[in-house]
Scaffold this motif. Structure first.
Motif, PDB file in Angstrom:
ATOM      1  N   UNK A 124     -56.760  40.975 -52.516  1.00  0.00           N
ATOM      2  CA  UNK A 124     -57.396  42.386 -53.028  1.00  0.00           C
ATOM      3  C   UNK A 124     -58.424  42.640 -51.943  1.00  0.00           C
ATOM      4  N   UNK A 125     -59.290  41.790 -51.689  1.00  0.00           N
ATOM      5  CA  UNK A 125     -60.212  41.809 -50.769  1.00  0.00           C
ATOM      6  C   UNK A 125     -59.724  42.029 -48.901  1.00  0.00           C
ATOM      7  N   UNK A 126     -58.679  41.925 -48.717  1.00  0.00           N
ATOM      8  CA  UNK A 126     -58.146  41.997 -47.519  1.00  0.00           C
ATOM      9  C   UNK A 126     -58.666  43.099 -46.741  1.00  0.00           C
ATOM     10  N   UNK A 127     -58.363  44.310 -47.324  1.00  0.00           N
ATOM     11  CA  UNK A 127     -58.923  45.454 -46.925  1.00  0.00           C
ATOM     12  C   UNK A 127     -58.326  46.742 -47.956  1.00  0.00           C
ATOM     13  N   UNK A 128     -58.826  47.969 -47.676  1.00  0.00           N
ATOM     14  CA  UNK A 128     -58.500  48.870 -48.676  1.00  0.00           C
ATOM     15  C   UNK A 128     -57.366  49.312 -49.040  1.00  0.00           C
ATOM     16  N   UNK A 129     -56.459  48.994 -47.738  1.00  0.00           N
ATOM     17  CA  UNK A 129     -54.947  49.367 -48.162  1.00  0.00           C
ATOM     18  C   UNK A 129     -54.512  48.367 -48.867  1.00  0.00           C
ATOM     19  N   UNK A 130     -54.727  46.950 -48.839  1.00  0.00           N
ATOM     20  CA  UNK A 130     -53.887  46.025 -49.636  1.00  0.00           C
ATOM     21  C   UNK A 130     -54.708  45.941 -50.839  1.00  0.00           C
ATOM     22  N   UNK A 131     -55.870  46.622 -51.206  1.00  0.00           N
ATOM     23  CA  UNK A 131     -56.591  46.447 -52.467  1.00  0.00           C
ATOM     24  C   UNK A 131     -55.722  47.586 -53.299  1.00  0.00           C
ATOM     25  N   UNK A 132     -55.302  48.840 -52.634  1.00  0.00           N
ATOM     26  CA  UNK A 132     -54.614  49.722 -53.326  1.00  0.00           C
ATOM     27  C   UNK A 132     -53.219  49.284 -53.704  1.00  0.00           C
ATOM     28  N   UNK A 133     -52.545  48.760 -52.726  1.00  0.00           N
ATOM     29  CA  UNK A 133     -51.255  48.171 -52.800  1.00  0.00           C
ATOM     30  C   UNK A 133     -50.906  47.135 -53.781  1.00  0.00           C
ATOM     31  N   UNK A 134     -51.965  46.246 -53.913  1.00  0.00           N
ATOM     32  CA  UNK A 134     -52.000  45.286 -55.070  1.00  0.00           C
ATOM     33  C   UNK A 134     -52.262  45.691 -56.460  1.00  0.00           C
ATOM     34  N   UNK A 135     -53.182  46.767 -56.421  1.00  0.00           N
ATOM     35  CA  UNK A 135     -53.590  47.326 -57.621  1.00  0.00           C
ATOM     36  C   UNK A 135     -52.409  48.180 -58.170  1.00  0.00           C
ATOM     37  N   UNK A 136     -51.844  49.130 -57.357  1.00  0.00           N
ATOM     38  CA  UNK A 136     -50.939  49.875 -57.759  1.00  0.00           C
ATOM     39  C   UNK A 136     -49.604  49.304 -58.227  1.00  0.00           C
ATOM     40  N   UNK A 137     -49.253  48.162 -57.400  1.00  0.00           N
ATOM     41  CA  UNK A 137     -47.530  47.563 -57.748  1.00  0.00           C
ATOM     42  C   UNK A 137     -48.111  46.498 -58.786  1.00  0.00           C
ATOM     43  N   UNK A 138     -49.142  45.906 -58.670  1.00  0.00           N
ATOM     44  CA  UNK A 138     -49.413  45.008 -60.029  1.00  0.00           C
ATOM     45  C   UNK A 138     -49.438  45.596 -61.238  1.00  0.00           C
ATOM     46  N   UNK A 139     -50.164  46.752 -61.221  1.00  0.00           N
ATOM     47  CA  UNK A 139     -50.494  47.349 -62.410  1.00  0.00           C
ATOM     48  C   UNK A 139     -49.046  48.191 -62.903  1.00  0.00           C
TER      49      UNK A 139
END
Lengths: 196, 82
Positions: A124-139
């Motif tokens: 989640x802390x890698x960058x803003x893109x991966x924060x959104x990627x993990x947040x969206x797909x995990x949710x």
């Protein structure tokens, strides 16, 4: 000359409570999708470079899986609505089981995808893109899990003959939630995996 | 209903190929947004069964899709000032 029109239902299929949940989910995901699109504007290059690390094939396969699974659920309801004998429950439960199998394979593919990303040290802390990627797909992943639990409950009841041509509202309730999971992924896939 | 499923599969394949063949540009972003709207409409109208429901409930997913996809379009097309 008069034209015949099909009378419209006053309320959407299934229990209306599920539709309240669906509307809340739509608002929540809308905020996340729009948030992603505008956050991207802050660093387009970072988003484009990070997106290259995603596996578009697994996103594509998972889209096909959810679309097909949704279609199978539609078939299960069609069978219950149109066939008026004991075979309807057996046939309908088979469609539901196939839908559950596909939903489960979505979960497996997503776990493999997440594992791959975590092995690469992405979080989640890698960058803003991966924060959104993990947040969206995990949710969304959690919604698929819940959808599978609901589908399984509907499957069990269908197999036991709990639904028939005159009473299939519970089945429609579960189906509506499963279609929501499909609808959300239909927006998520091109937004996060394709558009750049 | 099978035609709806086939249409969804074809539109999904199209989106994947656009990404896979690295064809994404401003025009294709627009086309992807339009095809996503069509896919969403097919799911809500036919799979969710809203086609046979009164207009106010039928329009909710349509309006949702329009707002979400329009906002994404604005985010992608609005010039970025440095």
């Amino acid at each position: 000359m008069t034209t015949k029109s099909i009378p419209k239902e006053a309320l959407p299929p299934g229990d209306f409570a599920i539709w309240i949940i669906i509307y809340v989910e739509l608002i929540t995901f809308a905020a996340l999708f729009i948030g992603y699109a505008f956050a991207r504007r802050a660093d387009v290059e970072l988003f484009n470079q990070s997106q290259l690390l995603l596996d578009q094939r697994s996103g594509f396969i998972n889209t096909l899986i959810l679309i097909t699974s949704s279609y199978f659920v539609v078939k299960a309801i069609q069978v219950i609505k149109t066939i008026d004998n004991e075979k309807a429950s057996i046939l309908s439960s088979r469609w539901l089981l196939a839908a559950i199998a596909l939903g489960s394979s979505f979960i497996v593919i997503k776990i493999i995808e997440f594992s791959d990303k975590f092995e690469q040290g992405i979080n989640l802390s890698t960058n803003t893109f991966f924060m959104f990627y993990i947040l969206l797909t995990a949710f969304h992943f959690m919604h698929v899990l819940l959808g599978l639990v609901i589908l399984y409950a509907v499957y069990k009841k269908t197999k036991m003959g709990g639904y028939n041509r005159h009473d299939y509202r519970g089945m429609e309730t579960g189906a509506s939630y499963w279609h929501l999971v499909d609808l959300l992924w239909i927006v998520l896939f091109p937004l996060v995996y394709i558009m750049r | 209903m099978r035609n709806v499923w086939i249409t969804l599969v074809i539109l999904t394949l199209f989106a994947f190929l656009v990404g896979w063949l690295k064809l994404v540009n401003s025009l294709f972003v627009f086309i992807l947004l339009v095809t996503t709207f069509i896919k969403g409409q097919l799911v809500s109208e036919y799979f969710m069964g809203l086609k046979n429901v009164t207009l106010k409930y039928r329009m909710i997913p349509t309006i949702w899709l329009f707002i979400v996809l329009s906002s994404i379009a604005i985010a992608y097309y609005l010039p970025i000032s440095n």
